[in-house]
Design a protein around this motif. Sequence first.
Motif, mmCIF file in Angstrom:
data_model
loop_
_atom_site.group_PDB
_atom_site.id
_atom_site.type_symbol
_atom_site.label_atom_id
_atom_site.label_comp_id
_atom_site.label_asym_id
_atom_site.label_seq_id
_atom_site.Cartn_x
_atom_site.Cartn_y
_atom_site.Cartn_z
ATOM 1 N N ALA A 5 35.055 42.079 39.856
ATOM 2 C CA ALA A 5 35.204 41.848 41.288
ATOM 3 C C ALA A 5 36.569 42.327 41.769
ATOM 4 C CB ALA A 5 35.016 40.359 41.592
ATOM 5 N N GLN A 6 37.585 42.154 40.946
ATOM 6 C CA GLN A 6 38.934 42.568 41.323
ATOM 7 C C GLN A 6 39.033 44.085 41.452
ATOM 8 O OE1 GLN A 6 41.870 40.395 42.029
ATOM 9 N NE2 GLN A 6 42.009 42.376 43.046
ATOM 10 N N ASP A 7 38.259 44.822 40.635
ATOM 11 C CA ASP A 7 38.259 46.282 40.744
ATOM 12 C C ASP A 7 37.742 46.739 42.104
ATOM 13 O OD1 ASP A 7 39.190 46.668 38.146
ATOM 14 O OD2 ASP A 7 37.173 46.693 37.305
ATOM 15 N N ILE A 8 36.795 45.968 42.650
ATOM 16 C CA ILE A 8 36.159 46.345 43.915
ATOM 17 C C ILE A 8 36.988 45.943 45.117
ATOM 18 C CG2 ILE A 8 34.160 45.886 45.414
ATOM 19 C CD1 ILE A 8 32.517 45.476 42.865
ATOM 20 N N LEU A 9 37.499 44.709 45.097
ATOM 21 C CA LEU A 9 38.024 44.116 46.321
ATOM 22 C C LEU A 9 39.543 44.096 46.379
ATOM 23 C CD1 LEU A 9 37.384 42.795 48.994
ATOM 24 C CD2 LEU A 9 37.197 40.611 47.818
ATOM 25 N N ARG A 10 40.061 44.734 47.403
ATOM 26 C CA ARG A 10 41.484 44.669 47.726
ATOM 27 C C ARG A 10 41.606 44.403 49.226
ATOM 28 N NH1 ARG A 10 41.817 45.040 42.954
ATOM 29 N NH2 ARG A 10 43.262 46.254 41.660
ATOM 30 N N ASN A 11 42.641 43.676 49.617
ATOM 31 C CA ASN A 11 42.956 43.514 51.029
ATOM 32 C C ASN A 11 44.299 44.199 51.248
ATOM 33 O OD1 ASN A 11 43.840 42.651 53.580
ATOM 34 N ND2 ASN A 11 42.719 40.730 53.441
ATOM 35 N N ASN A 12 44.238 45.430 51.782
ATOM 36 C CA ASN A 12 45.456 46.210 51.941
ATOM 37 C C ASN A 12 46.468 45.535 52.854
ATOM 38 O OD1 ASN A 12 43.486 46.869 54.063
ATOM 39 N ND2 ASN A 12 45.020 48.323 54.801
ATOM 40 N N VAL A 13 45.983 44.731 53.806
ATOM 41 C CA VAL A 13 46.897 44.036 54.719
ATOM 42 C C VAL A 13 47.690 42.974 53.969
ATOM 43 C CG1 VAL A 13 46.995 42.447 56.676
ATOM 44 C CG2 VAL A 13 45.621 44.521 56.822
ATOM 45 N N ARG A 14 47.005 42.160 53.187
ATOM 46 C CA ARG A 14 47.716 41.142 52.411
ATOM 47 C C ARG A 14 48.734 41.793 51.479
ATOM 48 N NH1 ARG A 14 47.335 35.998 50.703
ATOM 49 N NH2 ARG A 14 45.260 35.530 51.510
ATOM 50 N N SER A 142 33.028 31.939 38.829
ATOM 51 C CA SER A 142 34.353 31.791 38.210
ATOM 52 C C SER A 142 35.186 33.049 38.356
ATOM 53 C CB SER A 142 34.201 31.446 36.729
ATOM 54 O OG SER A 142 33.470 32.467 36.056
ATOM 55 N N GLU A 143 34.529 34.188 38.549
ATOM 56 C CA GLU A 143 35.233 35.454 38.747
ATOM 57 C C GLU A 143 35.376 35.792 40.226
ATOM 58 O OE1 GLU A 143 34.724 40.241 37.806
ATOM 59 O OE2 GLU A 143 33.429 38.777 36.794
ATOM 60 N N SER A 144 34.286 35.620 40.991
ATOM 61 C CA SER A 144 34.303 36.070 42.386
ATOM 62 C C SER A 144 35.087 35.143 43.307
ATOM 63 C CB SER A 144 32.878 36.224 42.911
ATOM 64 O OG SER A 144 32.187 34.988 42.910
ATOM 65 N N TYR A 145 35.015 33.838 43.079
ATOM 66 C CA TYR A 145 35.688 32.911 43.992
ATOM 67 C C TYR A 145 37.202 33.149 44.064
ATOM 68 C CZ TYR A 145 31.513 29.977 44.770
ATOM 69 O OH TYR A 145 30.286 29.499 45.138
ATOM 70 N N PRO A 146 37.912 33.255 42.946
ATOM 71 C CA PRO A 146 39.354 33.513 43.058
ATOM 72 C C PRO A 146 39.669 34.832 43.745
ATOM 73 C CG PRO A 146 38.794 32.750 40.848
ATOM 74 C CD PRO A 146 37.501 33.047 41.541
ATOM 75 N N VAL A 147 38.858 35.849 43.491
ATOM 76 C CA VAL A 147 39.090 37.160 44.108
ATOM 77 C C VAL A 147 38.854 37.086 45.612
ATOM 78 C CG1 VAL A 147 38.238 39.541 44.237
ATOM 79 C CG2 VAL A 147 38.572 38.450 42.008
ATOM 80 N N MET A 148 37.760 36.438 46.024
ATOM 81 C CA MET A 148 37.467 36.299 47.442
ATOM 82 C C MET A 148 38.512 35.436 48.148
ATOM 83 S SD MET A 148 34.904 38.106 48.453
ATOM 84 C CE MET A 148 34.667 37.294 50.030
#
Length: 267
Positions: A5-14, A142-148
């Motif tokens: 999930a971390q490979d997919i999701l980034r928030n460039n603003v944060r 357990s993987e997606s919640y922290p990333v989201m």
Amino acid sequence: MPRSAQDILRNNVRDKLDRGGVVASITVRLTRGIEIARIAKTAGFDTLYIDMEHNSFSMDTTGQICMAALALDIAPFVRVPANTPEWISRVLDAGALGVIAPHVGSAEEARAVVAAAKFAPLGERSAAGGLPQLEYRAFPASESYPVMNRATMVIVQFETVAALERAEEILAVDGVDMVMIGTNDLTADMGIAGQYDHPRVREAYQRSIDICRRLGKHCGVGGLSSRPDLVAEFVKMGARYVSTGTDAAFLLQACTAKAKQVLDLEP
């Protein structure tokens, strides 16, 4: 193929805010097509936010623009019309990477926004599965919640004197990432509507910025598109997110300039 999930999701603003950078935002209030996401990207904006508080956009329109922005690495935020779970969770499930909560006036209200926006253990957001932010891929909670939770920003707005007086307790709420000063509503509540040069406006920004710096949060500038001089001053103070204006205002400004250019040719 992305492995996590971390490979997919980034928030460039944060990420940019955490590096101390200045974020440029355009407010979407007129354009109902996904083209606005490409325009924002081409223009160089870091983010757009869809203003459901002040327009008649449907949830479908909002979701389509959010997904187009995600594909272009433009962080989509939504200002909700009400700070309730049924609005907050739905815009996030539709693809938003952040929620802008208007008229937050207490820590209790801020905690309610966080509860609706964040998954456990930070909040109470219900699992929807197959989220557009994760390309509709399935991952263990357990993987997606922290990333989201990391990617999803909670932005509260200070628009009253009462909110400013409670700024410390509001910004101390775990899960609140940023405050955006709603300068127009704030000056109206102060009884100095539109008096952007008033010392109380500078005091409001300085106090909010100081608290954000102390608590590791961020401060944004809103409602000052007509005063780039003040925007520059508040960024120098330490504000790092700038709402530059609306798509409607930009279109009208450009059209007015072009019409005048031609009409001035009249002999």
